[in-house]
Design a protein around this motif. Structure first.
Motif, PDB file in Angstrom:
ATOM      1  N   ILE A  12       0.947  -1.438  -0.177  1.00 24.48           N
ATOM      2  CA  ILE A  12      -0.118  -0.009  -0.199  1.00 24.48           C
ATOM      3  C   ILE A  12       0.791   0.839   0.347  1.00 24.48           C
ATOM      4  O   ILE A  12       1.962   1.504   0.689  1.00 24.48           O
ATOM      5  N   GLY A  13       0.616   2.486  -0.989  1.00 26.89           N
ATOM      6  CA  GLY A  13       1.087   3.041  -0.938  1.00 26.89           C
ATOM      7  C   GLY A  13       1.310   4.326  -1.854  1.00 26.89           C
ATOM      8  O   GLY A  13      -0.035   3.934  -2.629  1.00 26.89           O
ATOM      9  N   SER A  14       1.086   6.085  -1.816  1.00 25.30           N
ATOM     10  CA  SER A  14       0.865   6.812  -2.898  1.00 25.30           C
ATOM     11  C   SER A  14       1.098   5.862  -3.822  1.00 25.30           C
ATOM     12  O   SER A  14       2.556   5.197  -4.607  1.00 25.30           O
ATOM     13  N   ASN A  15       0.465   6.427  -5.568  1.00 28.00           N
ATOM     14  CA  ASN A  15       0.782   6.069  -6.462  1.00 28.00           C
ATOM     15  C   ASN A  15       2.788   6.896  -6.342  1.00 28.00           C
ATOM     16  O   ASN A  15       2.615   5.699  -7.398  1.00 28.00           O
ATOM     17  N   ARG A  16       3.358   7.291  -6.237  1.00 30.20           N
ATOM     18  CA  ARG A  16       4.617   8.023  -6.379  1.00 30.20           C
ATOM     19  C   ARG A  16       4.977   6.808  -5.949  1.00 30.20           C
ATOM     20  O   ARG A  16       5.962   6.535  -6.438  1.00 30.20           O
ATOM     21  N   HIS A  17       4.731   6.360  -4.911  1.00 33.27           N
ATOM     22  CA  HIS A  17       5.776   5.584  -4.038  1.00 33.27           C
ATOM     23  C   HIS A  17       5.514   4.569  -4.380  1.00 33.27           C
ATOM     24  O   HIS A  17       6.554   3.556  -4.874  1.00 33.27           O
ATOM     25  N   LEU A  18       4.357   3.539  -4.850  1.00 33.65           N
ATOM     26  CA  LEU A  18       4.346   2.588  -5.120  1.00 33.65           C
ATOM     27  C   LEU A  18       5.213   2.373  -6.635  1.00 33.65           C
ATOM     28  O   LEU A  18       5.706   1.315  -6.709  1.00 33.65           O
ATOM     29  N   ALA A  19       5.490   3.857  -7.538  1.00 36.57           N
ATOM     30  CA  ALA A  19       6.486   3.341  -8.396  1.00 36.57           C
ATOM     31  C   ALA A  19       8.106   3.094  -8.191  1.00 36.57           C
ATOM     32  O   ALA A  19       8.133   3.490  -9.530  1.00 36.57           O
ATOM     33  N   LEU A  20       8.177   3.874  -7.305  1.00 37.95           N
ATOM     34  CA  LEU A  20       9.360   3.770  -6.456  1.00 37.95           C
ATOM     35  C   LEU A  20       9.641   2.112  -6.796  1.00 37.95           C
ATOM     36  O   LEU A  20      10.780   1.287  -6.768  1.00 37.95           O
ATOM     37  N   SER A  69      10.861  -6.451  -9.757  1.00 36.40           N
ATOM     38  CA  SER A  69      11.442  -7.489 -10.047  1.00 36.40           C
ATOM     39  C   SER A  69      11.793  -7.574  -8.246  1.00 36.40           C
ATOM     40  O   SER A  69      12.918  -8.585  -7.751  1.00 36.40           O
ATOM     41  N   ALA A  70      11.145  -6.892  -7.406  1.00 36.30           N
ATOM     42  CA  ALA A  70      10.987  -6.953  -6.030  1.00 36.30           C
ATOM     43  C   ALA A  70      10.891  -8.036  -5.293  1.00 36.30           C
ATOM     44  O   ALA A  70      11.364  -8.924  -4.156  1.00 36.30           O
ATOM     45  N   ASN A  71      10.294  -8.347  -6.111  1.00 36.61           N
ATOM     46  CA  ASN A  71       9.726 -10.139  -5.810  1.00 36.61           C
ATOM     47  C   ASN A  71       9.630 -11.092  -6.317  1.00 36.61           C
ATOM     48  O   ASN A  71       9.035 -10.742  -7.943  1.00 36.61           O
ATOM     49  N   PRO A  72      10.134 -11.661  -6.536  1.00 39.63           N
ATOM     50  CA  PRO A  72      10.116 -12.871  -6.988  1.00 39.63           C
ATOM     51  C   PRO A  72       8.867 -13.825  -7.849  1.00 39.63           C
ATOM     52  O   PRO A  72       8.872 -14.313  -9.339  1.00 39.63           O
ATOM     53  N   SER A  73       8.055 -13.510  -7.351  1.00 35.94           N
ATOM     54  CA  SER A  73       6.047 -13.649  -7.981  1.00 35.94           C
ATOM     55  C   SER A  73       5.659 -12.781  -7.553  1.00 35.94           C
ATOM     56  O   SER A  73       4.432 -13.438  -7.084  1.00 35.94           O
ATOM     57  N   ALA A  74       5.730 -11.774  -8.475  1.00 39.97           N
ATOM     58  CA  ALA A  74       5.883 -10.947  -7.996  1.00 39.97           C
ATOM     59  C   ALA A  74       4.036 -10.771  -8.532  1.00 39.97           C
ATOM     60  O   ALA A  74       3.053  -9.387  -8.491  1.00 39.97           O
ATOM     61  N   ASN A  75       3.682 -11.110  -9.307  1.00 41.16           N
ATOM     62  CA  ASN A  75       2.356 -11.657 -10.180  1.00 41.16           C
ATOM     63  C   ASN A  75       1.437 -12.172  -9.046  1.00 41.16           C
ATOM     64  O   ASN A  75       0.074 -12.075  -9.076  1.00 41.16           O
ATOM     65  N   GLN A  76       1.745 -12.956  -7.747  1.00 38.51           N
ATOM     66  CA  GLN A  76       1.514 -12.687  -6.075  1.00 38.51           C
ATOM     67  C   GLN A  76       0.384 -11.482  -5.937  1.00 38.51           C
ATOM     68  O   GLN A  76      -0.724 -11.705  -5.193  1.00 38.51           O
ATOM     69  N   TRP A  77       1.557 -10.731  -5.821  1.00 40.97           N
ATOM     70  CA  TRP A  77       0.739  -9.757  -4.008  1.00 40.97           C
ATOM     71  C   TRP A  77       0.154  -8.621  -5.319  1.00 40.97           C
ATOM     72  O   TRP A  77      -0.509  -8.358  -6.148  1.00 40.97           O
ATOM     73  N   GLU A  78       0.109  -7.931  -4.348  1.00 43.52           N
ATOM     74  CA  GLU A  78      -1.554  -6.706  -4.729  1.00 43.52           C
ATOM     75  C   GLU A  78      -0.776  -5.271  -4.771  1.00 43.52           C
ATOM     76  O   GLU A  78       0.093  -5.438  -3.251  1.00 43.52           O
ATOM     77  N   ARG A  79      -1.545  -4.098  -5.152  1.00 40.85           N
ATOM     78  CA  ARG A  79      -1.068  -2.448  -4.870  1.00 40.85           C
ATOM     79  C   ARG A  79      -1.862  -2.499  -4.663  1.00 40.85           C
ATOM     80  O   ARG A  79      -2.863  -2.333  -5.795  1.00 40.85           O
ATOM     81  N   TRP A  80      -2.443  -1.379  -3.572  1.00 40.63           N
ATOM     82  CA  TRP A  80      -3.819  -0.938  -3.326  1.00 40.63           C
ATOM     83  C   TRP A  80      -2.726   0.622  -3.457  1.00 40.63           C
ATOM     84  O   TRP A  80      -1.699   1.282  -2.841  1.00 40.63           O
ATOM     85  N   SER A  81      -3.489   1.490  -3.862  1.00 35.33           N
ATOM     86  CA  SER A  81      -3.538   2.900  -3.690  1.00 35.33           C
ATOM     87  C   SER A  81      -3.253   3.691  -2.782  1.00 35.33           C
ATOM     88  O   SER A  81      -4.793   3.697  -2.426  1.00 35.33           O
ATOM     89  N   LEU A  82      -3.248   4.107  -1.502  1.00 35.90           N
ATOM     90  CA  LEU A  82      -3.370   4.799  -0.693  1.00 35.90           C
ATOM     91  C   LEU A  82      -4.852   5.966  -0.840  1.00 35.90           C
ATOM     92  O   LEU A  82      -5.494   5.557   0.252  1.00 35.90           O
ATOM     93  N   GLY A  83      -4.581   6.378  -1.500  1.00 39.17           N
ATOM     94  CA  GLY A  83      -6.305   6.811  -1.547  1.00 39.17           C
ATOM     95  C   GLY A  83      -6.386   7.578  -0.383  1.00 39.17           C
ATOM     96  O   GLY A  83      -5.643   8.324   0.083  1.00 39.17           O
ATOM     97  N   ASN A  84      -8.230   7.620  -0.394  1.00 39.25           N
ATOM     98  CA  ASN A  84      -8.191   7.992   0.850  1.00 39.25           C
ATOM     99  C   ASN A  84      -7.535   7.910   2.606  1.00 39.25           C
ATOM    100  O   ASN A  84      -7.816   6.169   2.459  1.00 39.25           O
ATOM    101  N   ILE A  85      -7.186   7.442   3.336  1.00 38.69           N
ATOM    102  CA  ILE A  85      -6.220   7.178   4.380  1.00 38.69           C
ATOM    103  C   ILE A  85      -7.732   6.076   5.642  1.00 38.69           C
ATOM    104  O   ILE A  85      -6.803   5.262   5.550  1.00 38.69           O
ATOM    105  N   SER A  86      -8.190   6.806   5.531  1.00 36.41           N
ATOM    106  CA  SER A  86      -9.528   5.868   6.685  1.00 36.41           C
ATOM    107  C   SER A  86     -10.232   5.038   6.103  1.00 36.41           C
ATOM    108  O   SER A  86     -10.026   3.731   6.554  1.00 36.41           O
ATOM    109  N   SER A  87     -10.353   5.005   4.294  1.00 36.49           N
ATOM    110  CA  SER A  87     -11.319   4.176   3.522  1.00 36.49           C
ATOM    111  C   SER A  87     -10.099   2.946   3.858  1.00 36.49           C
ATOM    112  O   SER A  87     -10.709   1.785   3.892  1.00 36.49           O
ATOM    113  N   THR A  88      -9.552   3.396   3.296  1.00 37.34           N
ATOM    114  CA  THR A  88      -7.647   2.438   2.325  1.00 37.34           C
ATOM    115  C   THR A  88      -7.627   1.286   4.459  1.00 37.34           C
ATOM    116  O   THR A  88      -7.838  -0.017   4.079  1.00 37.34           O
ATOM    117  N   LEU A  89      -7.702   1.691   5.914  1.00 32.09           N
ATOM    118  CA  LEU A  89      -7.396   1.169   6.655  1.00 32.09           C
ATOM    119  C   LEU A  89      -8.071   0.409   7.125  1.00 32.09           C
ATOM    120  O   LEU A  89      -8.051  -0.584   7.314  1.00 32.09           O
TER     121      LEU A  89
END
Length: 434
Positions: free
Chosen positions: A32-40, A44-64
């Motif tokens: 989970i992170g801002s779009n800018r952070h996720l793009a960083l 390749s950080a995860n050998p099985s990257a197709n298994q992880w999810e990425r969420w844009s932080l957006g509204n913090i309260s709703s995301t949590l």
């Protein structure tokens, strides 16, 4: 239990993370992170990257809230989530909200350098006593209070409303006479990092700042300018203002305050040709005033710390005092070889009050005085015990001091908005040996 790893990340991105932080990405289920952070974060950080999810932080309260539900639907023991944050997540960051939402034993924090750390490193200034405020979605009240107090260093986290230009306009009516230097630090830690500064003084607009295009990734540092010294002919004969002395902002107790200093100088009963020792001289305010009164005499300012000696020498140069010498070393050892004094002022003893008094009592000239400024009950009792001991051993020593006590309690007025209240100085006890 689930593991929520909160990782601070800077503009250098993936390459700036520690090996420990990078290892967590190999077994992560959700990032989970801002779009800018996720793009960083590269796939390749995860050998099985197709298994992880990425969420844009957006509204913090709703995301949590969504994250809480997401964790409840999975196996808690094997679930790992990474939350990306700028710099230090626990410094005006998402860390506080995560601690309120989830159990502390779920959370692991791996901070990066905070924007404030990077800013002070960029402007090459110590910052242990800086006032720090965030204007990100907050009222500027704390900033206004800090400027009105004349705080020496103020670090500000900005947002799209309270921009550097807005900040300069906002504080213009509260600026101290000497003004502030405004440092604008942009894109800290990135390849396009820039640092620039402007001088803010009362009744003067900085047009270059107003027309500047500023990166949204910025931090502002306000650094109060040093006041130019008054020429010697404009200084009072007694009781120089505290603000005229150079000092360390993180050690305000080094200076003997003006009102207390006046009483100490009165107790010393100086003459123009006296030799004076100032032991534990601090910012040397007492010694400078004494040297101005004893122009035919000599004043020795004794200080054991290197930074203290440096400060003393700067103040000697600032006031143009020629009959005052900074002596580096620890009393009583460093006192050997100094000219015998008519007066001794002890402002600090470094835990060696007894040995210092033993030595000083033997070197003091006839009709001399020793004045001690004591801030604690323990030091007061130590002086009382020393005096009693010398009185009991008169057959073994020529010392026959009387001891007089003076308790100083001073309260000054300070503004509180449109009103005024009393603010006390720390009480000081003067012990006079003669």
């Amino acid at each position: 239990m689930p593991k929520l790893v909160v990782i601070g990340i800077g503009l250098e991105g993936w390459k700036g993370l520690s090996a420990n932080a990078k290892n967590h990405f190999q077994t992560v289920d959700l990032i989970i992170g801002s779009n800018r952070h996720l793009a960083l974060i590269p796939d390749s950080a995860n050998p099985s990257a197709n298994q992880w999810e990425r969420w844009s932080l957006g509204n913090i309260s709703s995301t949590l809230d969504r994250l809480e539900q997401w964790i409840s639907e999975r196996s808690p023991a094997t679930t790992k989530v990474i939350v990306l944050a700028s710099g230090d997540p626990l410094f005006f960051g998402i860390g506080r909200l995560l601690l309120e939402k989830f159990p502390t034993d779920w959370l692991v924090f791996l901070p990066s350098l905070s924007a404030v750390q990077l800013a002070f490193a960029a402007i090459k200034q110590p910052w242990q006593n800086a006032t720090i405020a965030s204007l990100h979605g907050r009222s500027p009240e704390e900033l206004i209070k800090a400027v009105r107090r004349g705080d020496r260093q103020i670090a500000l986290l900005t947002d799209t409303i309270y921009t550097p230009q807005t900040i300069a306009d906002l504080i213009s009516q509260w600026l101290p006479i000497e003004g502030y230097k405004l440092w604008l630090c942009e894109n800290l830690g990135g390849d396009n990092e820039t640092v620039s500064n402007w001088i803010l003084v009362p009744s003067k607009e900085v047009k270059e700042l107003q027309s500047l295009t500023v990166s949204p990734l910025n931090i502002v540092v306000l650094q109060r300018l040093e006041r130019d010294p008054l020429p010697p002919e404009d200084l009072p004969m007694l009781g120089i203002s505290d603000g005229e002395f150079l000092g360390f902002c993180d050690r305000p107790g080094l200076i003997t305050k003006q009102h207390i200093r006046i009483l100490i100088l009165g107790a010393l009963q100086l003459q123009p040709n006296y030799t004076i020792w100032d032991i534990g001289a601090g910012s040397v305010s007492v010694a400078i005033e004494a040297a101005r009164r004893c122009k035919k005499g000599q004043v020795c300012a004794i200080e054991k710390t290197a930074v203290g000696v440096t400060l003393i020498r700067k103040n000697i140069a600032r006031f143009g005092i020629e009959n005052l010498e900074a002596i580096a070393g620890e009393a009583p050892e460093v006192l050997q070889g100094l000219p015998r004094p008519n007066r001794i002022f002890i402002g600090g003893s470094g835990g060696k009050l007894g040995p210092i008094l033993d030595y000083c009592s033997q070197k003091l000239l006839p009709q001399g005085k020793i004045i001690l400024a004591l801030a604690t009950l323990e030091r007061t009792q130590e002086l009382q015990s020393w005096h009693q001991k010398t009185r009991q051993n008169l057959s073994q020593t020529t010392v026959n001091f009387s001891l007089e006590w003076t308790q100083i309690n001073i309260t000054r007025s300070v503004p509180v908005g449109p009103l005024t209240r009393w603010s006390p100085l720390n009480p000081v006890t003067l012990g006079t040996l003669e």
